[in-house]
Design an enzyme around this catalytic site. Structure first.
Site, PDB file in Angstrom:
ATOM      1  N   PHE A 131       1.284  -1.468  -0.055  1.00  0.00           N
ATOM      2  CA  PHE A 131      -0.170  -0.223  -0.017  1.00  0.00           C
ATOM      3  C   PHE A 131       0.926   0.979  -0.116  1.00  0.00           C
ATOM      4  CE2 PHE A 131      -3.171   3.256   1.827  1.00  0.00           C
ATOM      5  CZ  PHE A 131      -4.425   2.664   1.344  1.00  0.00           C
ATOM      6  N   ASP A 212       2.303  -4.534   8.394  1.00  0.00           N
ATOM      7  CA  ASP A 212       0.631  -3.894   8.573  1.00  0.00           C
ATOM      8  C   ASP A 212      -0.341  -4.832   7.758  1.00  0.00           C
ATOM      9  OD1 ASP A 212      -1.102  -2.440   7.441  1.00  0.00           O
ATOM     10  OD2 ASP A 212       0.111  -1.318   6.141  1.00  0.00           O
ATOM     11  N   TYR A 237     -11.216   0.862  10.641  1.00  0.00           N
ATOM     12  CA  TYR A 237     -12.222   1.486   9.641  1.00  0.00           C
ATOM     13  C   TYR A 237     -12.375   0.058   8.542  1.00  0.00           C
ATOM     14  CZ  TYR A 237      -8.464   3.426   7.088  1.00  0.00           C
ATOM     15  OH  TYR A 237      -7.279   3.455   6.607  1.00  0.00           O
ATOM     16  N   LYS A 238     -12.093  -0.446   8.008  1.00  0.00           N
ATOM     17  CA  LYS A 238     -11.957  -1.546   7.217  1.00  0.00           C
ATOM     18  C   LYS A 238     -13.011  -3.265   7.975  1.00  0.00           C
ATOM     19  CE  LYS A 238      -8.481   0.051   4.577  1.00  0.00           C
ATOM     20  NZ  LYS A 238      -6.971  -0.226   4.720  1.00  0.00           N
ATOM     21  N   ARG A 389     -12.597  -5.229  -6.926  1.00  0.00           N
ATOM     22  CA  ARG A 389     -12.160  -5.208  -5.528  1.00  0.00           C
ATOM     23  C   ARG A 389     -13.487  -5.824  -4.962  1.00  0.00           C
ATOM     24  NH1 ARG A 389      -8.472  -2.625  -1.481  1.00  0.00           N
ATOM     25  NH2 ARG A 389     -10.020  -1.179  -1.700  1.00  0.00           N
TER      26      ARG A 389
HETATM   27  C1  LIG Z   1      -6.241   1.160   4.787  1.00  0.00           C
HETATM   28  C2  LIG Z   1      -4.842   0.969   5.067  1.00  0.00           C
HETATM   29  C3  LIG Z   1      -3.971   1.984   5.419  1.00  0.00           C
HETATM   30  C4  LIG Z   1      -4.397   3.299   5.947  1.00  0.00           C
HETATM   31  O1  LIG Z   1      -3.334   4.239   6.019  1.00  0.00           O
HETATM   32  P1  LIG Z   1      -4.089   5.153   7.097  1.00  0.00           P
HETATM   33  O2  LIG Z   1      -3.200   6.304   7.780  1.00  0.00           O
HETATM   34  O3  LIG Z   1      -4.970   5.303   7.855  1.00  0.00           O
HETATM   35  O4  LIG Z   1      -4.779   6.355   6.062  1.00  0.00           O
HETATM   36  C5  LIG Z   1      -2.456   1.901   5.637  1.00  0.00           C
HETATM   37  N1  LIG Z   1      -2.121   0.602   4.816  1.00  0.00           N
HETATM   38  C6  LIG Z   1      -2.688  -0.081   4.723  1.00  0.00           C
HETATM   39  C7  LIG Z   1      -2.099  -2.385   3.917  1.00  0.00           C
HETATM   40  C8  LIG Z   1      -4.278  -0.597   4.292  1.00  0.00           C
HETATM   41  O5  LIG Z   1      -4.879  -1.414   3.635  1.00  0.00           O
END
Ligand SMILES: *Cc1c(COP(=O)(O)O)cnc(C)c1O
Length: 429
Positions: A131, A212, A237-238, A389
């Site tokens: 990401f 992560d 939040y997911k 997705r």
């Molecule tokens: C959703 C997600 C994020 C989001 O980061 P925020 O700091 O909450 O905006 C980061 N890394 C991964 C792998 C994600 O899936």
């Protein structure tokens, strides 16, 4: 309708009737008139989360400053309390998990803590499918130490642009590696990496490893302690349905409780010392020391309710249904979406141990097809170059919704309806 489309509809109805988690669906609000298949980007609001949020607002109104000690649960202890409740979802002890900050801030806080370059050991191993925010954070960690990311950040290549090979990642672990930081589930293809294998290989080379887990917590069970993972972090939040921008979590294995937090802040203090207001930091004896600031009570409150749903449903049952749903979708895709004129393919690994909670449905016109789905009230998301997705969420989606999705995908291609939509991406897709 072809016979097989009808067969799948009957199977979907049967699976819905016998679904052991079906009672949870009515606890969630689905935007009216939609089939919501984007819970891996933003999980839905549950009435439990709503009640907890209302409770926090009421406590603010009626208790004001007293809420820090007298709210239920007390705000002063909320980060530790919710950390302890999240710990079973990742296979950790209650004092190894704390709610804190946001994902990207937690990457900075923990990577800066665990990255201790020494001599030739200077490199961070990550991967090219990460990401983006994770990579931005890693590069900035290196730059802060005066090190050039082009030389010190190793991004392991993907053989196919979709998946990673764990043995290939492990081949990059050597005496020049200071840290490995990797995802659990890849956000595009939905591949679930073998965290146990990667941790064992990293530790053989005396390399600390962190993950992560934003795309796996709440979808996949974890055993971070048993695997010996050094640290991890994830958003809420997911799959955890904590609400937009909800406060995140972090995990630090207890053998590292003595580490000095790189990004220290007063909420990392030992609780009984925090209000001494001393200028020397006395860190909390557990993972709580990696907190920085006052917890965002209103951002966190929905989790008080939504974690209760996981406690009631059980992570094993959530995973079992999730796997059944992603399998059902891939079976339908093979039977009904692959052949011409449809031309869809699946970018997610088929093996259960190698897939997370969503399915990457690929099509060269994926961007416009996702738009056409939205016009029909079906909410997926799109990730370049060609991935629609689809995240069937065990707690609130049905098999019949997946069947309806497939019926629409067929029609959208048969009628070339997607051609009516612009080929440019919106700010959020
Ligand atoms: C959703 C997600 C994020 C989001 O980061 P925020 O700091 O909450 O905006 C980061 N890394 C991964 C792998 C994600 O899936």
């Amino acid at each position: 309708m072809t016979d097989s489309l009808r067969d799948f509809r009957d199977r979907a109805r049967r699976l819905d009737r016998t679904d052991p988690l079906k009672r949870f669906r009515r606890r969630f609000a689905t935007p009216s008139g939609t089939i919501y298949l984007d819970g891996n980007s933003l999980g839905l609001l549950s009435r439990d989360a709503r009640a907890a949020l209302d409770g926090a607002v009421d406590a603010w109104k009626t208790l004001a400053i007293r809420g820090w000690l007298e709210a239920d649960p007390p705000w002063f202890h909320l980060a530790e309390r919710l950390g302890a409740r999240c710990a079973p979802l990742v296979g950790a002890a209650p004092d190894e998990v704390v709610m804190s900050g946001t994902t990207t801030v937690n990457i900075h806080a923990l990577v800066n803590t665990f990255y201790r370059p020494e001599g030739r050991r200077t490199k961070i191993v990550a991967d090219e499918l990460d990401f983006p925010t994770d990579i931005y954070a890693l590069k900035s960690v290196l730059k802060l130490r005066g090190l050039d990311p082009a030389e010190h950040l190793i991004l392991v290549r993907s053989p196919d642009g979709l998946t990673l090979n764990e043995a290939e990642i492990a081949r990059h672990f050597d005496e020049t590696t200071a840290l490995a930081f990797l995802p659990s589930v890849l956000y595009r293809s939905g591949q679930l990496l073998d965290l146990e294998f990667l941790t064992a290989r990293a530790h053989e080379k005396r390399i600390p490893i962190g993950f992560d887990c934003s795309h796996s917590v709440g979808a996949v069970p974890h055993e971070l302690d048993r695997w010996g993972v050094d640290f991890a972090l994830w958003c809420s939040y997911k799959y955890l349905n904590g609400g937009p921008g909800a406060t995140a979590f972090l995990y630090v294995n207890r053998r590292h409780f003595g580490l000095d937090p790189a990004l220290a802040g007063w909420f990392g203090s030992a609780k009984e010392k925090q209000f001494d207001m001393a200028l020397d930091f006395t860190p909390s004896p557990d993972a709580g020391r990696f907190q920085i600031s006052s917890p965002s009570i209103l951002n966190a409150a929905p989790l008080i309710g939504s974690l209760g749903i996981f406690e009631a449903a059980g992570m094993a049952a959530v995973r079992e249904k999730s796997l059944r749903m992603t399998r059902f979708l891939m079976d339908m895709a093979d039977a009904l979406l692959a052949a011409p004129p449809y031309g869809f393919s699946i970018g997610t690994p088929r093996e259960e141990a190698r897939r997370g909670g969503h399915v990457a449905v690929r099509h060269p016109e994926g961007l416009r097809i996702a738009e056409a789905l939205r016009a029909h009230g079906i909410v997926p998301d799109f990730r370049p170059p060609d991935i629609v997705r689809i995240a069937p969420i065990a707690l609130y989606n049905t098999f019949t919704e997946l069947w309806t999705l497939v019926r629409h995908l067929r029609e959208i291609v048969e009628t070339r309806e997607y051609e009516r939509f612009p080929a440019e991406r919106k700010a959020i897709s």
